[in-house]
Motif scaffolding. Structure first.
Motif: not given
Length: 382
Positions: A201-207
């Protein structure tokens, strides 16, 4: 008071588990990392009476009761069951042979230790059958991640209390395992759960928040000063990259090779530990090993391991089928080592211990289990 509270807590977990068998499983997963530090053996009044065994029994009873009520009590097959079961069977056979050869005190002394060796296998089959829904898997993983983070924080805190100028051996943190190498292995086993969540999920900031506990675990490895954990961490990076993308795997391999050839880019603590491995100032493996026998170029601890491994191979050749007997490696290895080194008895190598104490077939089964585990990871999710 502790006994009464423990019994009350066990009764509460048991009553809840009769309706939801995952509840005692969650309790077992949360407790296991701390089971050595908080043994819960009630003062040792009974060998088998400890919180680990109590929780295992509660999980087993609650699962079988619940599954029987719902008509779902059955043994489910899986690719991994074969080698795991064979490992247990061969271990029992090797133990029986050793007990026949060494009657008297040995069987009574070794059976409790052998039961502890069997515990992970029993837990494997138990967890496999209890955790069969996505919700329960999530619960187990969340509890694992919370526990691992707490252990990492504890290790970091312990290192902060170490006095400046303390020797390396006294500065190494053992934490919940009370042994630095074991604690380093613990982090390597579980820290990649955080990395996997981040990578998916690295494309999501929270990841990116998953890198915080991952970094804490890496810090935990550093304060153990465990060279085995350093190597395992590098292997873990390659494994994670391999399952994600083969090109990423090649990049990871290149990065690790670059770090080995240029140790100056590594954290200072790791550099120091690598430098103390060799008697000279050389940190390049090729240079150090090219000057003579490895044990002559390595520090005392690493050099002794080379001597032990060489001696252990002679012992394995003498007893290749069933080994010298469970827990008998420290006793027997002294017969194969030079007199000056006879007191160094820890093999620091699970593969050698397995082959020496249970025979080469046990090692083969173990390696097959690892390879089949990789195959199981690549199977489509069901």
């Amino acid at each position: 008071i502790i006994t009464l509270l423990s019994l009350f807590g066990a009764m509460v977990v048991f009553s809840m588990g009769l309706r939801k068998p995952e509840i005692p499983l969650y309790a077992l997963v949360a407790y296991l990392p701390f089971s050595k530090m908080l043994a819960g053996d009630f003062g040792g009044i009974m060998t088998a009476l400890n919180l680990t065994n109590i929780l295992i029994v509660i999980v087993l009873v609650c699962y079988t009761t619940n599954a029987a009520t719902e008509g779902q009590l059955k043994f489910e097959s899986h690719l991994m069951h074969g080698p795991v079961f064979l490992m247990m069977v061969w271990g029992v056979i090797a133990l029986a042979v050793a007990c026949a050869e060494h009657p008297g005190v040995y069987p009574a002394r070794v059976i409790p230790e052998f039961k502890r060796w069997l515990d992970p296998f029993l837990i494997y089959f138990l967890v496999f059958h209890v955790v069969h829904t996505l919700q329960r898997w999530k619960g187990v993983v969340v509890i694992l991640m919370i526990g691992v983070t707490i252990v990492a924080l504890m290790a970091t805190h312990d290192y902060m209390t170490v006095r400046e100028g303390t020797s390396l051996e006294k500065a190494r943190i053992g934490g919940i395992a009370d042994q630095p190498n074991v604690l380093g292995a613990f982090f390597v086993y579980y820290m990649y759960i955080f990395a996997a969540f981040w990578m998916e999920r690295f494309h999501q900031p929270r990841a990116w928040l998953w890198l915080v506990p991952f970094g804490l675990c890496f810090r935990g490895i550093m304060v153990t000063f465990s060279r085995g954990a350093y190597l395992a961490f590098a292997q873990g990076l390659m494994g994670l990259a391999f399952f994600k993308h083969k090109m990423l795997f090649l990049l990871a391999c290149g990065g690790i090779v670059f770090a080995v050839l240029n140790p100056g880019i590594l954290p200072e603590g790791i550099q120091y530990r690598i430098m103390t491995t060799f008697k000279s100032d050389q940190t390049q493996l090729g240079e150090a090993y090219g000057q003579g026998a490895p044990e002559e170029q390595l520090d005392k601890s690493a050099g002794m391991r080379v001597v032990i491994w060489r001696s252990a191979w002679e012992m394995i050749q003498d007893r290749p089928w069933f080994g010298v007997g469970f827990t008998r490696f420290p006793i027997k290895i002294q017969q194969y080592m030079p007199p000056a080194f006879s007191k160094y008895i820890d093999a620091h190598n699970a593969y050698i211990i397995t082959a020496a104490e249970m025979g080469l077939p046990a090692l083969v089964i173990f390696l097959v289990a690892l390879l089949m585990g990789i195959e199981a990871l690549e199977m489509p999710a069901t």
